[in-house]
Write an enzyme that holds these catalytic residues in place. Structure first.
Site, PDB file in Angstrom:
ATOM      1  N   HIS A  69       0.900  -0.835  -0.308  1.00 38.96           N
ATOM      2  CA  HIS A  69       0.211   0.060  -0.129  1.00 38.96           C
ATOM      3  C   HIS A  69       0.416   1.110   0.109  1.00 38.96           C
ATOM      4  CE1 HIS A  69      -3.054   2.551   1.419  1.00 38.96           C
ATOM      5  NE2 HIS A  69      -3.965   2.106   0.990  1.00 38.96           N
ATOM      6  N   ASP A 109      -8.165  -5.583  -1.295  1.00 39.91           N
ATOM      7  CA  ASP A 109      -7.818  -5.466  -1.886  1.00 39.91           C
ATOM      8  C   ASP A 109      -8.373  -7.295  -1.430  1.00 39.91           C
ATOM      9  OD1 ASP A 109      -7.319  -2.702  -3.479  1.00 39.91           O
ATOM     10  OD2 ASP A 109     -10.179  -3.739  -3.562  1.00 39.91           O
TER      11      ASP A 109
HETATM   12  C1  SDX Z   1      -6.003   1.119  -3.513  1.00 40.98           C
HETATM   13  O1  SDX Z   1      -4.235   4.874  -2.039  1.00 40.98           O
HETATM   14  C2  SDX Z   1      -5.018   4.068  -0.827  1.00 40.98           C
HETATM   15  O2  SDX Z   1      -5.565   4.464  -0.273  1.00 40.98           O
HETATM   16  C3  SDX Z   1      -5.706   3.310  -1.974  1.00 40.98           C
HETATM   17  C4  SDX Z   1      -6.640   3.015  -1.352  1.00 40.98           C
HETATM   18  C5  SDX Z   1      -7.904   3.340  -0.909  1.00 40.98           C
HETATM   19  O3  SDX Z   1      -8.577   2.236  -0.571  1.00 40.98           O
HETATM   20  O4  SDX Z   1      -8.238   3.856  -2.167  1.00 40.98           O
HETATM   21  O5  SDX Z   1      -6.151   1.748  -0.496  1.00 40.98           O
HETATM   22  C6  SDX Z   1      -6.964   1.132  -2.572  1.00 40.98           C
HETATM   23  O6  SDX Z   1      -5.247   0.893  -4.203  1.00 40.98           O
HETATM   24  C7  SDX Z   1      -5.338  -0.095  -2.440  1.00 40.98           C
HETATM   25  C8  SDX Z   1      -3.726  -1.227  -3.594  1.00 40.98           C
HETATM   26  C9  SDX Z   1      -4.649  -1.749  -4.448  1.00 40.98           C
HETATM   27  N1  SDX Z   1      -3.144  -2.096  -5.296  1.00 40.98           N
HETATM   28  C10 SDX Z   1      -2.496  -3.299  -5.283  1.00 40.98           C
HETATM   29  O7  SDX Z   1      -2.865  -4.694  -3.904  1.00 40.98           O
HETATM   30  C11 SDX Z   1      -1.737  -3.750  -5.986  1.00 40.98           C
HETATM   31  C12 SDX Z   1      -0.472  -4.757  -5.345  1.00 40.98           C
HETATM   32  N2  SDX Z   1       0.125  -3.373  -4.913  1.00 40.98           N
HETATM   33  C13 SDX Z   1       1.826  -2.362  -5.622  1.00 40.98           C
HETATM   34  O8  SDX Z   1       1.205  -2.454  -6.631  1.00 40.98           O
HETATM   35  C14 SDX Z   1       2.667  -1.273  -4.526  1.00 40.98           C
HETATM   36  O9  SDX Z   1       2.390  -1.931  -3.359  1.00 40.98           O
HETATM   37  C15 SDX Z   1       1.160  -0.349  -4.658  1.00 40.98           C
HETATM   38  C16 SDX Z   1       0.539   0.242  -5.506  1.00 40.98           C
HETATM   39  C17 SDX Z   1      -0.030  -0.552  -3.843  1.00 40.98           C
HETATM   40  C18 SDX Z   1       1.793   0.968  -3.925  1.00 40.98           C
HETATM   41  O10 SDX Z   1       3.026   0.813  -4.458  1.00 40.98           O
HETATM   42  P1  SDX Z   1       4.506   1.673  -4.003  1.00 40.98           P
HETATM   43  O11 SDX Z   1       3.742   1.960  -2.413  1.00 40.98           O
HETATM   44  O12 SDX Z   1       4.580   3.275  -4.384  1.00 40.98           O
HETATM   45  O13 SDX Z   1       5.435   0.684  -3.783  1.00 40.98           O
HETATM   46  P2  SDX Z   1       6.684  -0.099  -4.660  1.00 40.98           P
HETATM   47  O14 SDX Z   1       5.883   0.030  -6.054  1.00 40.98           O
HETATM   48  O15 SDX Z   1       7.515   1.912  -4.336  1.00 40.98           O
HETATM   49  O16 SDX Z   1       7.193  -0.568  -4.117  1.00 40.98           O
HETATM   50  C19 SDX Z   1       8.510  -0.579  -3.014  1.00 40.98           C
HETATM   51  C20 SDX Z   1       9.026  -1.914  -3.229  1.00 40.98           C
HETATM   52  C21 SDX Z   1       9.534  -2.557  -4.583  1.00 40.98           C
HETATM   53  O17 SDX Z   1      10.294  -3.177  -4.224  1.00 40.98           O
HETATM   54  P3  SDX Z   1      12.024  -2.990  -4.572  1.00 40.98           P
HETATM   55  O18 SDX Z   1      11.585  -2.295  -5.531  1.00 40.98           O
HETATM   56  O19 SDX Z   1      11.787  -2.259  -2.919  1.00 40.98           O
HETATM   57  O20 SDX Z   1      12.885  -4.014  -4.293  1.00 40.98           O
HETATM   58  O21 SDX Z   1       8.124  -2.838  -2.885  1.00 40.98           O
HETATM   59  C22 SDX Z   1       8.277  -4.232  -3.688  1.00 40.98           C
HETATM   60  C23 SDX Z   1       8.211  -3.592  -5.722  1.00 40.98           C
HETATM   61  O22 SDX Z   1       8.704  -4.304  -5.621  1.00 40.98           O
HETATM   62  N3  SDX Z   1       6.253  -4.306  -4.190  1.00 40.98           N
HETATM   63  C24 SDX Z   1       5.880  -5.081  -4.305  1.00 40.98           C
HETATM   64  C25 SDX Z   1       4.470  -5.586  -4.499  1.00 40.98           C
HETATM   65  N4  SDX Z   1       4.117  -3.821  -3.649  1.00 40.98           N
HETATM   66  C26 SDX Z   1       4.842  -3.375  -4.007  1.00 40.98           C
HETATM   67  N5  SDX Z   1       6.154  -6.456  -4.624  1.00 40.98           N
HETATM   68  C27 SDX Z   1       5.473  -7.636  -4.537  1.00 40.98           C
HETATM   69  N6  SDX Z   1       4.117  -7.870  -4.827  1.00 40.98           N
HETATM   70  C28 SDX Z   1       3.415  -6.019  -4.311  1.00 40.98           C
HETATM   71  N7  SDX Z   1       2.135  -6.449  -4.248  1.00 40.98           N
END
Ligand code: SDX
Length: 431
Positions: free
Chosen positions: A308, A365
């Site tokens: 998140h 989710d």
């Molecule tokens: C919602 O903002 C809100 O409030 C949203 C929400 C709402 O109620 O409105 O809560 C609803 O959108 C919930 C989030 C739903 N999305 C997902 O579940 C999609 C999967 N999650 C990710 O794509 C990610 O975690 C985000 C987009 C939610 C957050 O991304 P960030 O904080 O920008 O994190 P990042 O992409 O910079 O990742 C940081 C690290 C990376 O690894 P490194 O580069 O450090 O090695 O964490 C890893 C990423 O690869 N990572 C994941 C991951 N999420 C982040 N690795 C595996 N699986 C994941 N889900």
């Protein structure tokens, strides 16, 4: 607490005011920084930038706290329902009995979609993305109710109560109609019954047999919608505020929020979670293999429903939905193999340093799709359910923007990294 922050640039110190929120959050007010120093702040994706002050929702991502107008989400989930929480989110207080009754009446009176609007559906292929249909048809409310969508803050605020009730009620009805249209079924007219029961009636009733939701089913849908009601300045809510700040009316601003929500990294994640669980199941994996793939850092094998942008701990909504899953499926006598896979993934991830070190926990989710599937809602409608739930939060945020005294349009700055100045080159002189 310091009243000012001092920023040293070269040999000059700039004193900037400090702002403190009611929950103790601190911010450096940089509104004067550019005028005084020529510098702007750079914060790609606004992860560390407050775009507004708001009184609707408080979120503490480090401690997994979520409150609407001061009320903890856990208490609202236990004692309230979606319509009451929608009222709270929009108007700031829990409704009195009369206010709740009047709000419910307004929702029921404005549930139907007029015949002329129904023709819009026919303009879409029956396999169109439901969120594309929802965004377009919600936008058309501005054309059908121009007196509620004048694009004047003052006039649109005068008619806010009706516009807000219409938006919540008709967005729900449009969602049900999209499902009916895509499945080649006749539309079902809304009845004078509670919000969630009416949605399920409009989704699943047959021409000669009304669908009457079991109390457990209506309760589960109420919980799901309530848990999605608002969530601070997330991507879609910030979009509604951005569009609303141009004095665009409520319906138009909601349509923009729906479009933002449709992305798989945001509201589309519930659909992506179910597709992920189904793929794991179809490959005969119990989740063990997939967890390893999820650690590759490859966006295409992310553990959807995990991580998140704000929560660095459990998303409190995920806890509530995760607990409700077992109860709802047991009450409905449903055995869903995908729930066992989701539990395996969660338990494996919560012991794995890759996820723990990145503070990746289940978000809203991760389990919501399991319940929606148990209610008979198809996967391609999951994000539509999210939008129906989020409507009160979007509406409350639009109202804050429309009510702000100076009505400043949102206009972020940028750091330009393109080519520096150069002269025009005639066609015959180009390489
Ligand atoms: C919602 O903002 C809100 O409030 C949203 C929400 C709402 O109620 O409105 O809560 C609803 O959108 C919930 C989030 C739903 N999305 C997902 O579940 C999609 C999967 N999650 C990710 O794509 C990610 O975690 C985000 C987009 C939610 C957050 O991304 P960030 O904080 O920008 O994190 P990042 O992409 O910079 O990742 C940081 C690290 C990376 O690894 P490194 O580069 O450090 O090695 O964490 C890893 C990423 O690869 N990572 C994941 C991951 N999420 C982040 N690795 C595996 N699986 C994941 N889900």
């Amino acid at each position: 607490m310091a009243k000012t922050a001092s920023l040293q640039i070269d040999d000059k110190a700039y004193n900037l005011p400090v702002i403190q929120g009611t929950e103790g959050e601190m911010a450096v007010d940089t509104r004067r920084l550019r005028a005084e120093s020529g510098y702007i702040c750079f914060d790609q994706g606004y992860g560390n930038t407050g775009s507004c002050d708001s009184q609707i929702t408080y979120l503490d991502g480090d401690n997994g706290i979520l409150r609407h107008r001061g009320y903890p989400i856990e208490q609202l989930a236990e004692h309230s329902d979606f319509v009451e929480t929608a009222y709270l989110v929009i108007y700031g207080e829990l409704p009195t009995e009369k206010q709740r009754r009047d709000f419910g009446t307004l929702l029921r009176k404005n549930a139907a979609i007029e015949t002329q609007m129904q023709r819009i559906f026919e303009g879409f292929p029956d396999d169109a993305p439901p969120m594309a249909m929802l965004s377009s048809i919600v936008a058309s409310l501005a054309a059908h109710y121009p007196e509620l969508a004048t694009n004047s803050f003052e006039k649109d605020l005068q008619n806010f109560d009706l516009a807000a009730a219409m938006a919540i009620s008709k967005l729900r009805t449009i969602g049900a109609m999209i499902y009916r249209y895509q499945n080649g079924m006749p539309y079902v007219h809304p009845k004078d019954i509670p919000f969630c029961e009416n949605f399920l009636h409009m989704m699943f009733s047959e021409p000669y047999k009304d669908y009457v939701a079991e109390p457990e089913v209506a309760k589960a849908l109420n919980l799901l919608l309530l848990l999605h009601a608002d969530h601070e300045q997330n991507c879609s809510t910030s979009t509604v505020r951005m569009v609303g700040s141009s004095a665009a009316n409520l319906f138009t601003s909601l349509s923009a929020g729906i479009s933002a929500l449709s992305g798989p990294l945001h509201g589309g994640a519930n659909t992506a979670v179910m597709n992920m669980l189904q793929m794991i199941h179809d490959e005969g994996d119990d989740g063990t293999r997939f967890i390893e793939a999820a650690k590759s850092g490859n966006k295409s094998t992310r553990l959807m429903g995990f991580g998140h942008a704000v929560y660095r701990n459990f998303d409190p909504r995920a806890k509530i939905i995760g607990e409700a899953c077992e109860k709802v499926l047991a009450k409905l006598g449903i055995e869903d193999p995908l729930l066992a896979i989701a539990r395996n993934l969660e338990q494996a991830a919560l012991k794995d340093d890759y996820f723990l070190s990145r503070k990746l926990y289940p978000n809203v989710d991760f389990y919501s799709g399991i319940i929606m599937r148990a209610l008979g809602i198809p996967v391609n409608m999951f994000t539509v359910i999210f939008a129906i739930g989020r409507a009160p939060g979007w509406i409350a945020n639009w109202r804050e923007v429309a009510s702000q005294p100076k009505g400043r349009i949102y206009r972020p700055r940028q750091i330009y990294t393109g080519p520096v100045t150069r002269d025009y080159v005639p066609m015959d002189k180009r390489g």
